[in-house]
Write a protein that holds these residues in place. Structure first.
Motif, PDB file in Angstrom:
ATOM      1  N   THR A 126       0.833  -1.195   0.000  1.00 38.90           N
ATOM      2  CA  THR A 126       0.000   0.000   0.000  1.00 38.90           C
ATOM      3  C   THR A 126       0.872   1.251   0.000  1.00 38.90           C
ATOM      4  O   THR A 126       1.714   1.428   0.851  1.00 38.90           O
ATOM      5  CB  THR A 126      -0.919   0.010   1.219  1.00 38.90           C
ATOM      6  OG1 THR A 126      -1.692  -1.156   1.184  1.00 38.90           O
ATOM      7  CG2 THR A 126      -1.814   1.228   1.224  1.00 38.90           C
ATOM      8  N   ALA A 144      -1.651   6.846  -3.584  1.00 39.25           N
ATOM      9  CA  ALA A 144      -1.909   6.779  -5.009  1.00 39.25           C
ATOM     10  C   ALA A 144      -1.111   7.853  -5.730  1.00 39.25           C
ATOM     11  O   ALA A 144      -0.873   8.926  -5.194  1.00 39.25           O
ATOM     12  CB  ALA A 144      -3.394   6.984  -5.284  1.00 39.25           C
ATOM     13  N   ARG A 155      -7.461   6.190  -7.876  1.00 30.53           N
ATOM     14  CA  ARG A 155      -7.007   5.178  -6.937  1.00 30.53           C
ATOM     15  C   ARG A 155      -7.395   3.808  -7.477  1.00 30.53           C
ATOM     16  O   ARG A 155      -8.518   3.607  -7.923  1.00 30.53           O
ATOM     17  CB  ARG A 155      -7.673   5.396  -5.579  1.00 30.53           C
ATOM     18  CG  ARG A 155      -7.316   6.748  -4.978  1.00 30.53           C
ATOM     19  CD  ARG A 155      -7.832   6.842  -3.585  1.00 30.53           C
ATOM     20  NE  ARG A 155      -9.222   6.404  -3.497  1.00 30.53           N
ATOM     21  CZ  ARG A 155      -9.828   6.114  -2.335  1.00 30.53           C
ATOM     22  NH1 ARG A 155      -9.156   6.198  -1.207  1.00 30.53           N
ATOM     23  NH2 ARG A 155     -11.084   5.745  -2.315  1.00 30.53           N
ATOM     24  N   ARG A 156      -6.464   2.872  -7.406  1.00 34.73           N
ATOM     25  CA  ARG A 156      -6.794   1.513  -7.849  1.00 34.73           C
ATOM     26  C   ARG A 156      -7.009   0.639  -6.641  1.00 34.73           C
ATOM     27  O   ARG A 156      -6.142   0.539  -5.770  1.00 34.73           O
ATOM     28  CB  ARG A 156      -5.665   0.953  -8.713  1.00 34.73           C
ATOM     29  CG  ARG A 156      -5.816   1.322 -10.171  1.00 34.73           C
ATOM     30  CD  ARG A 156      -5.157   0.324 -11.092  1.00 34.73           C
ATOM     31  NE  ARG A 156      -3.855  -0.113 -10.647  1.00 34.73           N
ATOM     32  CZ  ARG A 156      -3.433  -1.380 -10.773  1.00 34.73           C
ATOM     33  NH1 ARG A 156      -4.231  -2.297 -11.261  1.00 34.73           N
ATOM     34  NH2 ARG A 156      -2.228  -1.716 -10.376  1.00 34.73           N
ATOM     35  N   ARG A 157      -8.146   0.017  -6.599  1.00 35.84           N
ATOM     36  CA  ARG A 157      -8.447  -0.897  -5.515  1.00 35.84           C
ATOM     37  C   ARG A 157      -7.975  -2.289  -5.884  1.00 35.84           C
ATOM     38  O   ARG A 157      -7.835  -2.630  -7.050  1.00 35.84           O
ATOM     39  CB  ARG A 157      -9.967  -0.930  -5.285  1.00 35.84           C
ATOM     40  CG  ARG A 157     -10.509   0.340  -4.676  1.00 35.84           C
ATOM     41  CD  ARG A 157     -10.240   0.320  -3.211  1.00 35.84           C
ATOM     42  NE  ARG A 157     -11.057   1.314  -2.512  1.00 35.84           N
ATOM     43  CZ  ARG A 157     -11.059   1.425  -1.204  1.00 35.84           C
ATOM     44  NH1 ARG A 157     -10.315   0.624  -0.486  1.00 35.84           N
ATOM     45  NH2 ARG A 157     -11.782   2.345  -0.615  1.00 35.84           N
ATOM     46  N   GLU A 214      -5.894  -0.254  -1.343  1.00 34.49           N
ATOM     47  CA  GLU A 214      -5.469   0.378  -2.594  1.00 34.49           C
ATOM     48  C   GLU A 214      -4.192  -0.286  -3.064  1.00 34.49           C
ATOM     49  O   GLU A 214      -3.393  -0.777  -2.281  1.00 34.49           O
ATOM     50  CB  GLU A 214      -5.231   1.863  -2.364  1.00 34.49           C
ATOM     51  CG  GLU A 214      -6.524   2.640  -2.332  1.00 34.49           C
ATOM     52  CD  GLU A 214      -6.278   4.081  -1.949  1.00 34.49           C
ATOM     53  OE1 GLU A 214      -5.283   4.646  -2.449  1.00 34.49           O
ATOM     54  OE2 GLU A 214      -7.056   4.606  -1.148  1.00 34.49           O
TER      55      GLU A 214
END
Lengths: 258, 164, 221
Positions: free
Chosen positions: C8, C11, C17-19, C213
């Protein structure tokens, strides 16, 4: 508890069950949908109330009707089913009906008449001799039952197409319906009726059709599931009105193409 | 042979899944025939006997007359013998422990089953006149005193439809 | 909590934001749960009419459909959901690079090591966003099994119209058997998958909320 479509557990007499079949089915279906409620996620995500069996049943049958249309599109009238060498023929073939074997009521071929009705120009009844006088086609094809079993059988008789030509049938009609001596109404689409591997079978493995397999005449089509092949045929009707069928009333698909 | 190996594989896969997950799928109790069956079924099967070539019976699966179709054994070769009094018997290699006898061709002792206790179920044989326990209790069959019926002989056997 | 996720990171500025599990993946995952809940128990109902493994028979309590007709109705309705969702999932996995990112590369040495660690009860699951080699293998196997179910299912449904496919599969009964084996593989996967999700509930939560994320794409690999 009804355990099967094809072999209702007929105790003590199949007749009693036959008369109440629809009711019994309805009751078991209801039980089934109650159990379905336990599939919580399913209820949540489909938005259907599974306890309401009528609406679920209606939805499932609507999909089935849609599937019939998809199947009609997938059906290629020129595509022949695979055929096999005679050495692979199962002798005798498998018996199946909606009642046990001892309830088979043999038909007397000497007095038997095949009635013709609906959109045809010649309604004169047919005898076995007249059917045998039409050009005969012999085919070794796979019988596929909706239950999952199969066997290879050799059938011969006139094509349904040649029969329909002989009676001056309206070949643009939608359905060909069958009535049988064992009260097993059935019907198929015209495209399948005109398929070269759709026969009014008079013999199995080159012998006259034995009693349990539909003597004197039964339908054998290579492109449909077994339950679309009525035995002991007594009447053929060409029609535009959807005729349905015995198992179709209980939820089996009508088109049943393979 | 290849199919049997695949069946074994499928069985192993499923058993694995069941063992991991705990009884997602279970088998019905073998030998538990439907109540009305035994005597009734034999009578029914005899209603329309059909001709069958003796040689065509060799190797067929002998199944219990119930929905789970448990494998009781396989028809031996020669498949049919004639007893001293003329009675015909079907020679069945019993499945034995876990069904492996008739399944994999291991072990399994042959028994002579009176022909009318068996019926044709498509390409299989259904045992309609004997329970599994009765089949397993039959003495081991030795061909002394019983004459094999030639493979090309056509005999008549009862037929039945699927069991559900 | 988020500090424990090794990968993590904040971002990248200006990038969405990429989950771990983007919304489409979550929707398709739960849609697939519904599809499985229809296809597997209704398939058992159909199976019962002609058993493949003699003696094996599915009791009424676990079937969908009291007898063959409703089971068939469910199966042939559920197939559309399964196919549509499956195609969307494959298209998404390929187009977004998710399959490549999550499931590849997969090395035999890594599998051996993961199995060894598992046997020593050293299961590293602090980082949910990276699959270990065994997870990768299981996901690949179950995706292939799903594809195989559609192909063998088509062969069983239309053995005449798709007779070439049936021959390729080794005949009608072999196609049925393969369809059954595919089911057994998927059921086996589901058992392991659900058991592990319950053991590590954060994974279950991640499939609802999207999870942690992600770091920037590791394209270098």
């Amino acid at each position: 508890m009804i355990r099967s479509p094809f072999r209702p557990q007929a105790v003590p007499d199949a007749g009693i069950l036959d008369n109440h079949r629809a009711l019994v089915r309805q009751v078991t279906r209801r039980g089934m949908f109650r159990r379905g409620i336990s599939l919580g996620a399913l209820t949540m995500l489909t938005g259907c109330n599974l306890s309401d069996d009528a609406s679920v049943d209606a939805a499932l049958r609507a999909v089935s009707a849609f599937n019939d249309k998809v199947q009609a599109l997938l059906f290629d009238p020129n595509k022949l089913a695979p055929t096999y060498p005679e050495s692979m023929v199962l002798k005798p073939p498998r018996f199946n009906a909606y009642y046990p074997i001892d309830k088979v009521r043999p038909v007397d071929g000497a007095t038997w008449k095949l009635e013709v009705s609906g959109r045809v120009s010649d309604r004169a009844p047919w005898t076995t001799a007249r059917l045998a006088a039409l050009p005969q086609t012999d085919m070794v094809i796979r019988h596929v039952c909706v239950e999952g079993w199969d066997y290879i059988g050799e059938w011969s008789g006139p094509t349904l197409k040649s029969f329909l030509h002989s009676v001056g049938a309206d070949l643009n009609a939608r359905y060909v319906a069958f009535h049988t001596a064992d009260d097993y109404p059935s019907s198929i689409d015209m495209a399948t009726a005109l398929h070269p591997q759709t026969l009014l079978a008079l013999t199995y493995a080159r012998e006259t059709l034995p009693d349990p397999y539909g003597y004197p005449v039964r339908l054998r089509t290579s492109t449909k599931l077994g339950y679309k092949n009525p035995k002991w045929i007594t009447a053929i009707e060409v029609t535009n009105d959807y005729p349905g069928g015995f198992w179709e009333k209980s939820g089996f698909g009508w088109f049943a193409g393979i | 042979m290849q199919r049997r190996a695949l069946v074994a594989l499928a069985g192993a896969g499923l058993i694995g899944a069941v063992a991991a997950g705990g009884a997602l799928a279970t088998s019905t109790t073998p030998g538990q025939a439907l109540p009305s069956m035994t005597g009734d079924l034999k009578r029914r099967a005899a209603a329309f006997p059909q001709p069958v070539r003796v040689g065509d019976l060799a190797g067929r699966a002998v199944l219990g007359p119930m929905e789970a179709q448990p494998l009781y054994g396989r028809v031996d070769a020669p498949p049919v013998v004639r007893g001293a009094d003329g009675t015909l018997f079907l020679v069945v290699t019993r499945a034995g422990w876990l069904g492996l006898g008739a399944w994999m061709g291991l072990g399994g002792t042959p028994a002579a089953v009176p022909l009318d206790d068996a019926a044709l179920l498509g390409e299989h044989i259904a045992l309609v006149g004997l329970t599994r326990a009765e089949l397993d209790a039959l003495p081991s069959f030795r061909d002394a005193g019983a004459a094999p019926v030639p493979a090309d002989t056509v005999i008549r056997m009862g037929i039945v439809g699927p069991f559900h | 909590m988020s500090a424990t996720y090794a990968t993590t990171q904040p971002a990248a500025p200006g990038r969405a934001r990429r989950r771990m599990h983007p919304l489409p993946v979550r929707i398709m995952h739960w849609t697939n749960v519904v599809a499985m809940a229809i296809m597997i128990p209704s398939g058992w109902g159909i199976y019962n009419d002609s058993v493949i493994v003699h003696g094996l028979h599915f009791p009424e309590e676990v079937r969908l459909g009291a007898w063959a007709a409703p089971s068939l109705l469910w199966h042939f309705a559920g197939m559309w959901l399964l196919m549509a969702n499956g195609l969307a999932y494959l298209a998404y996995g390929i187009a977004t690079g998710r399959f490549r990112e999550r499931l590849l590369p997969i090395r035999v040495a890594d599998i051996v090591q993961t199995v060894r660690e598992t046997l020593r009860l050293h299961l590293a699951h602090e980082d949910l966003t990276t699959y270990n080699a065994v997870q990768k293998l299981l996901y690949i196997v179950v995706i292939l099994a799903g594809i195989s179910q559609v192909v063998t299912g088509l062969a069983i449904w239309k053995p005449v119209q798709f007779s070439g496919l049936v021959s390729l599969l080794g005949g009608f009964q072999t196609a049925r058997l393969l369809h059954f084996i595919g089911m057994a593989v998927i059921v086996g996967f589901v058992v392991v998958h659900v058991a592990l999700a319950l053991l590590v509930p954060r994974t279950l939560a991640a499939m609802v909320t999207g999870g942690p994320e992600l770091a920037a794409r590791r394209d270098a690999r």
